[in-house]
Design an enzyme around this catalytic site. Structure first.
Site, mmCIF file in Angstrom:
data_model
loop_
_atom_site.group_PDB
_atom_site.id
_atom_site.type_symbol
_atom_site.label_atom_id
_atom_site.label_comp_id
_atom_site.label_asym_id
_atom_site.label_seq_id
_atom_site.Cartn_x
_atom_site.Cartn_y
_atom_site.Cartn_z
ATOM 1 N N GLN B 126 29.545 39.606 32.051
ATOM 2 C CA GLN B 126 30.531 40.623 31.680
ATOM 3 C C GLN B 126 31.530 40.088 30.651
ATOM 4 O OE1 GLN B 126 33.228 41.610 34.857
ATOM 5 N NE2 GLN B 126 33.861 43.543 33.922
ATOM 6 N N GLY B 127 31.558 40.698 29.495
ATOM 7 C CA GLY B 127 32.477 40.250 28.447
ATOM 8 C C GLY B 127 33.629 41.227 28.242
ATOM 9 N N TYR B 128 34.560 41.217 29.171
ATOM 10 C CA TYR B 128 35.736 42.073 29.056
ATOM 11 C C TYR B 128 36.953 41.249 28.618
ATOM 12 C CZ TYR B 128 34.120 46.522 31.143
ATOM 13 O OH TYR B 128 33.519 47.727 31.387
ATOM 14 N N GLU B 245 32.937 47.772 39.696
ATOM 15 C CA GLU B 245 33.216 46.344 39.847
ATOM 16 C C GLU B 245 34.071 46.128 41.095
ATOM 17 O OE1 GLU B 245 35.357 44.616 36.565
ATOM 18 O OE2 GLU B 245 35.256 42.608 37.440
ATOM 19 N N SER B 371 43.648 42.357 39.012
ATOM 20 C CA SER B 371 44.427 41.602 40.004
ATOM 21 C C SER B 371 44.958 42.558 41.072
ATOM 22 C CB SER B 371 45.601 40.916 39.318
ATOM 23 O OG SER B 371 46.575 41.875 38.971
ATOM 24 N N GLU B 373 47.891 42.931 41.947
ATOM 25 C CA GLU B 373 49.098 43.607 41.449
ATOM 26 C C GLU B 373 48.689 44.866 40.668
ATOM 27 O OE1 GLU B 373 48.611 40.245 41.053
ATOM 28 O OE2 GLU B 373 49.986 39.712 42.686
HETATM 29 C C1 LIG Z 1 37.064 33.128 38.661
HETATM 30 C C2 LIG Z 1 37.257 34.267 37.691
HETATM 31 C C3 LIG Z 1 36.148 34.928 37.184
HETATM 32 C C4 LIG Z 1 36.295 35.939 36.221
HETATM 33 N N1 LIG Z 1 35.169 36.522 35.691
HETATM 34 C C5 LIG Z 1 35.314 37.401 34.669
HETATM 35 C C6 LIG Z 1 34.148 37.910 33.987
HETATM 36 O O1 LIG Z 1 33.012 37.604 34.333
HETATM 37 N N2 LIG Z 1 34.329 38.727 32.938
HETATM 38 C C7 LIG Z 1 35.576 39.107 32.529
HETATM 39 O O2 LIG Z 1 35.670 39.873 31.576
HETATM 40 N N3 LIG Z 1 36.693 38.648 33.132
HETATM 41 C C8 LIG Z 1 36.590 37.797 34.197
HETATM 42 N N4 LIG Z 1 37.719 37.291 34.806
HETATM 43 C C9 LIG Z 1 39.045 37.586 34.233
HETATM 44 C C10 LIG Z 1 39.879 38.525 35.081
HETATM 45 O O3 LIG Z 1 39.444 39.813 34.917
HETATM 46 C C11 LIG Z 1 41.346 38.322 34.631
HETATM 47 O O4 LIG Z 1 41.740 37.069 35.087
HETATM 48 C C12 LIG Z 1 42.264 39.385 35.187
HETATM 49 O O5 LIG Z 1 42.056 40.582 34.528
HETATM 50 C C13 LIG Z 1 43.742 39.002 35.036
HETATM 51 O O6 LIG Z 1 44.044 38.661 33.719
HETATM 52 P P1 LIG Z 1 44.785 37.288 33.363
HETATM 53 O O7 LIG Z 1 44.104 36.215 34.100
HETATM 54 O O8 LIG Z 1 44.867 37.195 31.909
HETATM 55 O O9 LIG Z 1 46.238 37.433 33.985
HETATM 56 P P2 LIG Z 1 47.458 38.239 33.354
HETATM 57 O O10 LIG Z 1 47.017 39.592 33.001
HETATM 58 O O11 LIG Z 1 48.127 37.411 32.341
HETATM 59 O O12 LIG Z 1 48.385 38.377 34.636
HETATM 60 C C14 LIG Z 1 49.207 37.317 35.118
HETATM 61 C C15 LIG Z 1 49.923 37.822 36.354
HETATM 62 O O13 LIG Z 1 50.716 38.955 36.024
HETATM 63 C C16 LIG Z 1 50.376 40.056 36.843
HETATM 64 N N5 LIG Z 1 50.529 41.300 36.094
HETATM 65 C C17 LIG Z 1 50.034 41.567 34.864
HETATM 66 N N6 LIG Z 1 50.378 42.813 34.507
HETATM 67 C C18 LIG Z 1 51.109 43.342 35.522
HETATM 68 C C19 LIG Z 1 51.769 44.586 35.743
HETATM 69 N N7 LIG Z 1 51.720 45.554 34.829
HETATM 70 N N8 LIG Z 1 52.428 44.770 36.901
HETATM 71 C C20 LIG Z 1 52.472 43.784 37.848
HETATM 72 N N9 LIG Z 1 51.892 42.590 37.677
HETATM 73 C C21 LIG Z 1 51.212 42.370 36.537
HETATM 74 C C22 LIG Z 1 48.950 39.780 37.245
HETATM 75 O O14 LIG Z 1 48.613 40.459 38.421
HETATM 76 C C23 LIG Z 1 48.958 38.282 37.423
HETATM 77 O O15 LIG Z 1 49.465 37.964 38.685
HETATM 78 C C24 LIG Z 1 37.601 36.306 35.798
HETATM 79 C C25 LIG Z 1 38.709 35.666 36.345
HETATM 80 C C26 LIG Z 1 38.556 34.662 37.288
HETATM 81 C C27 LIG Z 1 39.765 33.987 37.847
#
Ligand SMILES: Cc1cc2nc3c(=O)[nH]c(=O)nc-3n(C[C@H](O)[C@H](O)[C@H](O)COP(=O)(O)OP(=O)(O)OC[C@H]3O[C@@H](n4cnc5c(N)ncnc54)[C@H](O)[C@@H]3O)c2cc1C
Lengths: 377, 386
Positions: B126-128, B245, B371, B373
């Site tokens: 998945q490339g999101y 998902e 997440s 949140e």
């Molecule tokens: C082990 C693992 C596997 C993954 N696999 C994939 C994959 O296969 N393909 C893919 O595309 N992605 C994947 N992801 C990425 C995942 O979708 C992102 O980590 C997730 O969307 C959160 O983005 P971020 O890590 O950039 O955190 P950020 O968006 O930077 O968030 C940081 C913190 O702020 C909080 N936050 C952000 N916005 C808000 C808001 N509006 N209100 C309240 N709180 C907020 C978040 O909940 C988090 O606690 C994976 C992540 C992990 C850890």
């Protein structure tokens, strides 16, 4: 009451922090963790040079004669930098057994060497299924000739692999969980019959399992009186527990600072994520946990020097309970608020998470200390 | 209301259980139960075994290989797979991309990809997410410029789970950077991972494992026929997919298995009222969630795509998963500090040493798939109207 550090304590903190800021960067630490011994002799020598190895020991052995509040200053700094060297094992545990329970001859032989960085110690106590119960000692020491022969197995011995000397708890009388009949011995790690299996711990330190097979030690290896080891072990472990509380406060402080910084700099939805009220409240709770942890660690470090055993037990367990909860809360929240970045090997926050996870259970997890507190009445 | 299995459902459960017992390889099961890394072959092997039996994609329409099981039968199947310690079905193909193709794909796309997905011929990822686009997915920057009969893709995806195994990646890309609204001008592309210009780099996580990657795109040519749904309308697809998902992240069956394992591992610690209370609270939470899950699934009968209710399942399910890993680590006590032997040939209790890393690893559950949140934000808006 006076909450200020003394001039000397401030100086000690400054010297140590300045050293760690340049000589113990996160990259430098990663290299040390990956190295064969898992700690740095150079760093150890520098700690000796600065007098940090001698802080709690008497001046007659070359120490600084410091209080546990002096050690609070040291442990906080080591905790913040996630130092992996065997400081707690040597200075907080092994050295304390010698300083508090050793004969004049044992002290003269070991403490100056320890303080100068030439001798490392570890405490071999935990056994399989003993959890954190200090009375649970199944390793036997049987009288043999003018000494003893030790048999049995210890596990999860912090820095047991690099220690020159092990303080081993072994039973000279009684059943496996009796309070009486526990004796403490100084055992050379290299002595015949000692087999050490070293491993890396989750947080980048080292620990070891130690098998003792007919290890012969002379009577002079006994630390304190035969069969009376439990009281000394409790006293030293309470002391080390207070130090662990201080170390955790340092690591919690790092987690707090790094997470706050992340909330201010990471942008999503066109704004810093710290502008979301849901996260602001979470950050406030991290701050509250940190402040409470710091207070209870101060209390433990002050009381552990002066309180009667019953009061010491109560305050140390209270502190460790609070620290275990705070370490868990802050480490989990720090990773969560960092998002996926918080999970990576690359960032110090994940290493802080791992360290806090193990500090939370060092010398007893929250439940262990809840039970001990309940038993205090 | 009747919350017991009917005689037919019980018979179905017995059939599934017996079949799994006969077909699940010991090696894969041992790896699952000992928290060891599953190889691509372990994952695909089990996928193919299920495909041969016709059970790998129960939720697909029957004409593409789905079963016509009821919601309860599907749940029973998952529960039995979980209890037996079967490897997970890698969700990116059959559970994520497939519903998208079934809903938005052309007949040619369905014909080209669905049978291969079903058989496990291709491994999908998945490339999101991107470095700058996590929770705020719509801020993604990877560019796809249309040139003749193909797109040229340049940019970076990150956190790509099992990207190092993958043959294909489905990607959200920005096809029209000129739009004022960020959700517009995004397209959904299927990209062959062997295309020239793609580089995959591992990201090490704190448990020491390799499961996520960075994927770089440097002028990668993607044929127009790999565009799913209309150009610039990818956000509709993205949102549709996210519901599927999230539905997969609750993992109640695995939680039930892990709960039983904590009980077994804890041994005498179960006599400690403090530990028992902690465990019991998690157990009760899981009992409730199991029924909540079935209630919600029941509402999804008839093919309505999942909505905000899956956010609730995701939050609770992941919290329970995390609580269980913590109890497991707690049960090991001081021995949980062990991680890796210094001398790899020395005797070493690898199972105990896997408990704390697993606790670390499962912190991801509240971060990924939106997440917790973000899930709460969704419920607040969509369900509560706040
Ligand atoms: C082990 C693992 C596997 C993954 N696999 C994939 C994959 O296969 N393909 C893919 O595309 N992605 C994947 N992801 C990425 C995942 O979708 C992102 O980590 C997730 O969307 C959160 O983005 P971020 O890590 O950039 O955190 P950020 O968006 O930077 O968030 C940081 C913190 O702020 C909080 N936050 C952000 N916005 C808000 C808001 N509006 N209100 C309240 N709180 C907020 C978040 O909940 C988090 O606690 C994976 C992540 C992990 C850890």
């Amino acid at each position: 009451m006076d909450f200020e550090y003394t001039e000397e304590q401030r100086l000690l903190a400054e010297t140590l922090r300045r050293f760690l800021a340049t000589g113990y960067t996160f990259d430098a630490r990663a290299k040390i963790v990956a190295s064969a011994p898992g700690y740095s002799e150079d760093v150890w020598a520098a700690l000796a040079e600065m007098g940090v190895l001698g802080v709690p020991f008497a001046a007659e052995h070359g120490g600084f004669g410091g209080t546990t509040v002096d050690m609070l200053v040291v442990m906080e700094a080591l905790g913040e930098a996630l130092v992996v060297e065997p400081y707690l094992a040597t200075v907080g545990l092994g050295g304390q057994f010698v300083a508090r329970g050793g004969s004049a001859a044992q002290q003269a032989r070991i403490l100056p060497a320890l303080i100068q960085g030439r001798a490392k110690l570890a405490f071999a106590q935990t056994e399989r299924d003993a959890r954190w119960d200090l009375r649970h000692v199944a390793v036997r020491a049987r009288a043999a000739g003018d000494g003893f022969r030790l048999d049995g197995e210890k596990c999860a011995v912090l820095h047991g692999g690099c220690a020159d000397l092990l303080v081993v708890s072994a039973r000279t009388a009684g059943a496996d969980t009796d309070a009486r009949g526990i004796s403490l011995f100084l055992v050379e790690r290299g002595a015949p019959g000692v087999a050490v299996t070293e491993y890396r711990t989750l947080d980048g330190l080292r620990a070891a399992d130690v098998r003792l097979s007919g290890v012969a030690v002379p009577r002079a290896a006994l630390l304190g009186a035969e069969g009376q080891g439990l009281a000394l072990a409790e006293e030293v472990v309470d002391y080390a527990t207070a130090l662990v509380c201080a170390e955790a406060v340092g690591a919690i402080k790092y987690a707090h600072d790094a997470t706050l910084d992340h909330l201010k700099t990471r942008r999503q939805f066109g704004v810093p994520i710290g502008s979301f009220q849901a996260l602001q409240h979470r950050m406030v709770d991290i701050l509250i946990s940190y402040e409470q942890a710091r207070s209870i660690a101060c209390l433990a470090c002050v009381k552990v020097d002066t309180a009667e055993p019953a009061e010491r037990r109560r305050v140390v367990s209270a502190a460790k309970l609070k620290i275990a909860d705070a370490a868990r809360h802050v480490s989990q929240e720090a990773v969560q608020l960092h998002g996926a970045m918080g999970m990576t090997e690359e960032l110090k926050i994940s290493h802080t998470f791992r360290r806090l996870t193990l500090l939370a259970q060092a010398f007893g997890d929250a439940d262990h200390h809840l039970a001990r507190l309940a038993a205090c009445g | 209301m009747d919350l017991n299995y009917s005689p037919e459902e019980s018979a179905f459960r017995d059939e599934v259980r017996a079949w799994i017992r006969a077909h699940l390889p010991d090696e894969a099961r041992d790896k699952v139960l000992n928290y060891r890394e599953l190889s691509k072959d372990d994952l695909l092997g089990w996928h193919r075994t299920l495909a041969t039996q016709g059970w790998v994609a129960p939720h697909w329409p029957v004409e593409w290989g789905g079963t016509d099981w009821t919601v309860v039968q599907r749940y029973i199947f998952e529960e039995e797979c979980g209890a037996a310690g079967a490897p997970p079905i890698v969700p990116f193909g059959v559970r994520m991309c497939a519903p998208v193709l079934l809903r938005f794909g052309t007949p040619e796309q369905k014909q080209r990809f669905l049978p291969r997905m079903y058989r496990g011929d291709d491994f999908w990822c998945q490339g999101y997410s991107e470095p700058g686009a996590g929770s705020d997915l719509a801020s993604l920057k990877t560019r796809a410029l249309r040139q003749g009969d193909h797109f040229v893709v340049t940019g970076q995806k990150t956190w790509t789970t099992l990207g190092h195994y993958a043959d294909w990646i489905f990607c959200l890309v920005r096809s029209d950077p000129g739009r004022e609204k960020r959700q517009e001008g995004i397209s959904f592309l299927l990209i062959d991972m062997r295309s020239p210009g793609i580089t995959v780099r591992p990201i090490a996580l704190m448990d020491g494992g390799h499961e996520v990657n960075e994927v770089f795109f440097d002028d990668v040519q993607v044929p127009l026929e790999n565009l799913v749904h209309e150009e610039h309308k990818g956000w509709t697809v993205a949102k549709f997919l996210l519901g599927y998902e999230r539905m997969g992240t609750g993992n109640i069956a695995v939680c039930k298995r892990e709960l039983a394992r904590v009980q077994a591992l804890a041994g005498p610690l179960l006599d400690d009222p403090r530990f028992r209370d902690r465990l019991t609270r998690v157990e009760v939470e899981l009992m409730a969630l199991e029924i909540t899950n079935l209630r919600f699934l029941d509402q999804l009968r008839g093919g309505r795509p999942p909505g905000a209710e899956v956010s609730l399942l995701k939050i609770k399910g992941t919290e329970i998963q995390q609580a269980l890993t913590e109890l497991m680590m707690q049960a090991a006590g001081p021995r949980a500090l062990a991680f890796r032997p210094v001398d790899a040939t020395a005797a070493f209790d690898r199972f105990t040493a896997s408990l704390a890393p697993r606790y670390c690893n499962v912190r991801k559950a509240t971060i990924y798939a939106g997440s917790n949140e973000i899930q709460r934000n969704i419920i607040a808006k969509a369900t509560l109207g706040l």
